[in-house]
Motif scaffolding. Structure first.
Motif, PDB file in Angstrom:
ATOM      1  N   GLU A  57       0.836  -1.208   0.000  1.00  0.00           N
ATOM      2  CA  GLU A  57       0.000   0.000   0.000  1.00  0.00           C
ATOM      3  C   GLU A  57       0.873   1.260   0.000  1.00  0.00           C
ATOM      4  O   GLU A  57       0.564   2.228  -0.699  1.00  0.00           O
ATOM      5  CB  GLU A  57      -0.943   0.005   1.203  1.00  0.00           C
ATOM      6  N   LYS A 111       2.324   1.618  -3.453  1.00  0.00           N
ATOM      7  CA  LYS A 111       1.262   2.035  -4.375  1.00  0.00           C
ATOM      8  C   LYS A 111       1.042   3.545  -4.297  1.00  0.00           C
ATOM      9  O   LYS A 111       0.812   4.204  -5.311  1.00  0.00           O
ATOM     10  CB  LYS A 111      -0.030   1.294  -4.026  1.00  0.00           C
ATOM     11  N   TYR A 126       3.820   5.168  -6.617  1.00  0.00           N
ATOM     12  CA  TYR A 126       3.717   5.088  -8.075  1.00  0.00           C
ATOM     13  C   TYR A 126       2.347   5.458  -8.631  1.00  0.00           C
ATOM     14  O   TYR A 126       2.191   5.605  -9.838  1.00  0.00           O
ATOM     15  CB  TYR A 126       4.198   3.733  -8.605  1.00  0.00           C
ATOM     16  N   ARG A 127       1.367   5.666  -7.778  1.00  0.00           N
ATOM     17  CA  ARG A 127       0.065   6.150  -8.251  1.00  0.00           C
ATOM     18  C   ARG A 127      -0.112   7.656  -8.033  1.00  0.00           C
ATOM     19  O   ARG A 127      -1.198   8.185  -8.225  1.00  0.00           O
ATOM     20  CB  ARG A 127      -1.061   5.389  -7.557  1.00  0.00           C
TER      21      ARG A 127
END
Length: 168
Positions: free
Chosen positions: A118, A121, A124-125
């Motif tokens: 998480e 994430k 990179y999001r």
């Protein structure tokens, strides 16, 4: 003359039957057009993961018409970035985030994997580089003492993991 926004290089092992059955790697070159369409540009059976092997593969793509690439996406295989920059010196390089996350999670204790995933994430999001860097610092502060090697690896690779944020 072909122009692709993205050239994605990856490989996978498959069992091939020749005189015997053996695992061999097949490398794929996938282009993404400026309109977002993906096209298989080539595949190469076997070969060597050396600068010369990559150079031959990329030179083949170039000679077949792949003259312009804006961004090359691949994992950190030895010699690949050097070979890519020799053929496409103006292109940017993006390390494959999927490979990086997968390799990182393989070195994380099972009980921590979900939270680490998480936190990665969130990096990179992100929509901007500064937001991604802020999220990396959260990840770094949370996990540096427990997984110093993995955090250091992300810190070292962060510039090539966030290259894609320069593009729409």
């Amino acid at each position: 003359k072909q122009r692709y926004s993205v050239l994605y290089l990856d490989g996978m092992y498959v069992k091939l039957r020749r005189d015997t059955v053996a695992n061999e790697v097949i490398y794929f070159a996938i282009g993404v057009t400026e309109e977002g369409y993906r096209e298989l540009l080539g595949f190469y059976v076997g070969g060597q993961e050396t600068a010369l092997g990559w150079q031959d593969m990329l030179q083949d793509l170039y000679q077949r018409g792949l003259k312009e690439v804006l961004l090359g996406v691949f994992d950190g295989l030895p010699g690949l970035e050097e070979a890519f920059k020799n053929i496409y010196p103006k292109a940017d390089v993006q390390r494959c985030v999927v490979h990086k996350v997968r390799n990182t999670l393989n070195r994380i204790r099972k009980k921590d994997r979900e939270q680490v995933a998480e936190d990665l994430k969130a990096i990179y999001r992100s929509f901007t580089r500064s937001q991604a860097e802020e999220q990396f610092h959260v990840f770094q502060d949370r996990w540096r003492s427990k997984y110093p090697r993995e955090v250091a690896s992300w810190e070292q690779d962060l510039p090539v993991l966030l290259t894609f944020l320069k593009y729409p």
